[in-house]
Enzyme design. Structure first.
Site: not given
Lengths: 256, 256, 256, 256
Positions: D98, D185, D208
């Site tokens: 990545k 993201a 997250t």
């Protein structure tokens, strides 16, 4: 209040930049652009008759205080862009260039790689480079690093009139930029333009929304006023967004 | 262009209505409201010294062409509202009333049931009723049916500065209404005001966003210009939103 | 985890309520509603053959654990609604009623005044009243005050599939309500349903988005999963929205 | 239904890719990632003890069917990225990488120029390159042209949990891409993930939002279900957005 916008060595009273595409006639364009009070007007090199100093379109634009900003619309890579910029400099006698490199004919979105490459070369060749780009904060910093005099991130895909669809990124660009930030593309109504200015953009560029209106001149005035309103509000500081009301005054018991 | 707004028997040049809450001083308020060129200014009855014809706040507002619009802010039901309206009529010598009934002290959201009930009674009592309500299209029609001279749907909870958060419903209200639609509450910046006008609202009412700005007078001017810009754009017809660009001109082969 | 939803005296494992309109056939409807695992299914009284206990549509819905929720769709005021509810109680042997009063045939938006009036009367008549209303926080409190067992604010105009367009008001309703809040109307995709649940809604009602899909059964399963996902996320507490990143770990110098 | 996602030579049952940052403990991470059923898990090379084949973090992740995806987080340019990728290939015995190049430590936004440069070189070196980039449609095409096996445009600045803030550009990327599009993201809740899938994204990467939840395992399950729900809805075709309702059935006169 002195609130001029400075780009390179020029100062602008107006923070509304305009374009010349899609108007139904040169007369309508001339009248609308005059009404807009825009002092920077972009024109596609491909639409100018470069061998004819009496080009009708150009004549219909020029007035005192108006600066021409040739653009490279139609080129597909850095090499073509640099060539087009040089042609424009010669034909229009200006070293300002709006750098537009969009290989895809459907969405006309800018190519970040070729744009940076061309920008770097054009700066070296003495151009004042105004690059049209995606609202990409890292790319903006890199353009600034190679010496562009401003950055021109898009609000939405060009010609869509969708408004400010890149908010979260424009905010970062405005926060980080050391050169003027001009929101280009996507602005479809005066409220969009005002909003961009309220966010702290230094200027906006509007073309389609004025040109295709039923009444381009009136729309041009509307944009002019909206840009000024947004700038004034930015300077006067907007009230912050709240989760709930605060009663505007104590609830007195005058009824009892 | 003659583009006056008519409510009941009065005509307004300005489509920006303003309020008098939250200013830090009467002087600042006076200056800002004058700069706004607003011709309809709402004032909470509870803040007026009804026994004193020399009330300082009122004196600081009044100018030629300015109309006072007393409001019932602070009442909790129809009965209190009707009583307050009658007090206001006597004290301020106007039969115009902004009807605000919001039982909840946190969000100050309007009560649809009590508002309709009070509106019906106040119309019978000869008032020009301007009801502050949720952006509820059915309620708007019912208010119109009992004879209110306009409707005042909210854009967002009052005092939040969130802008036009009731878009889908405002559009229906504007489409269906036979009386002027005035967007009240939530408008936090000039771009919000311009947007409401672009949608076809007949006017907006702004208070907090002007009053709490660092520079209320400058902000008042910004709102004035934005409202005019939005109205002009509405009249000139906005370009429609597109899914993608249309190249502004054929891509010629000038580079080859 | 025991996370049942209780309304009146009934407990529900599923927080996805469904409707029966617009399916292209009873078979497709039956299969989709079964796949949804919905335990509360609303049916328009006007579509039921009330004199025929063998009504085909009803037979295609009923399964163990499924509760029928007749609705008053098609009525124009409180009086008609109360009459329809009584008819439904007799025909379908349930005292639950989804109260829908929408006079306007275009947008089918609910009438706040008639809905409150009918709700009050129906509660007195022993009904479990589930009122479909605008996302109006004050109206929700008033309905709760007259004894409705839940409130059903809309996310967007019914049938539009626009999603949660009443966010700022749903948040207030959820904060203030002492009865379950069920988001009804406008939910056009599983992500909309998940979002409503993440906000803290107690359930959602979905009809059009399942019924008109190319594959209603698969869409029903998608909604079932999305509602569960949104509820789980609500219970597990969502991460808060941040203005910028926090690096996920110290930037070590492993490259040097 | 067979609806596998294929990237390079690998097939994935799960379209939820996950990350390993910000978990409060290896145990919590291990449990959450297992619950997510994710088959591709990214790990920052800088966090791995590359000289220790018994690295605790890696051990806590690995299960049958799970593929490790080392990322280059922490590098600042193409050269560092290529070096890091080579280190990763050796240490973790995988040629998947990545590619993350974000010079700015505050927003961690990707650098388009360095990313393309590194991608081109890594493809030549035999890597399966998964580049994390801005939602820039032109850049996506250029990455595809140099041979990346997918593109990973961002939904919002990383770590912000803001959701899909790049909608207008993701739609274009999905329309134009010949390689899988993975939204990376910004995804802060299951509804965001479902939404990305409904738009036609091939997968999402979430870190997250799971890691910092009060209950990471439950949140992981919620994301798993939401991703499946969004994918199912995409396959079943969503109902289109309408401007207004269509009555769900003829309004019969049963009340008369």
């Amino acid at each position: 209040m002195n609130d001029l916008l400075k780009i390179a060595d020029k100062e602008f009273n107006s923070r509304l930049f305009t374009g010349t595409g899609k108007f139904s006639s040169n007369n309508l364009m001339s009248e609308a652009l005059k009404a807009s009070e825009s002092e920077l007007i972009t024109v596609a090199l491909k639409r100018v008759d470069v061998d004819n100093s009496q080009d009708k379109m150009l004549q219909s634009i020029m007035r005192p205080k108006v600066n021409l900003l040739p653009n490279t619309s139609g080129v597909r890579d850095a090499k073509e862009a640099v060539f087009a910029a040089q042609l424009a400099r010669e034909a229009l006698e200006t070293n300002w260039i709006k750098l537009e490199i969009h290989p895809d004919p459907k969405y006309l979105l800018p190519d970040p790689i070729e744009t940076l490459k061309a920008a770097e070369e054009l700066v070296k060749l003495g151009f004042v480079v105004m690059p049209y780009i995606h609202a990409d904060p890292v790319l903006c910093k890199r353009l600034e690093d190679v010496g562009t005099q401003c950055v021109m991130p898009l609000g939405a895909p060009i010609g869509t009139n969708k408004g400010i669809k890149t908010l979260d990124f424009l905010e970062i660009i405005i926060e980080q930029s050391n050169v003027p930030v001009i929101v280009d593309a996507g602005i479809g109504s005066p409220s969009h333009a005002a909003y961009a200015m309220e966010l702290g953009a230094d200027a906006v560029l509007v073309n389609t929304a004025i040109a295709v209106s039923k009444n381009p001149t009136q729309m041009a005035v509307a944009f002019k006023m909206a840009v000024e309103a947004g700038r004034m509000a930015f300077n006067a500081k907007l009230a912050s967004v709240k989760k709930h009301a605060e009663a505007s005054s104590p609830l007195t018991s005058f009824l009892n």
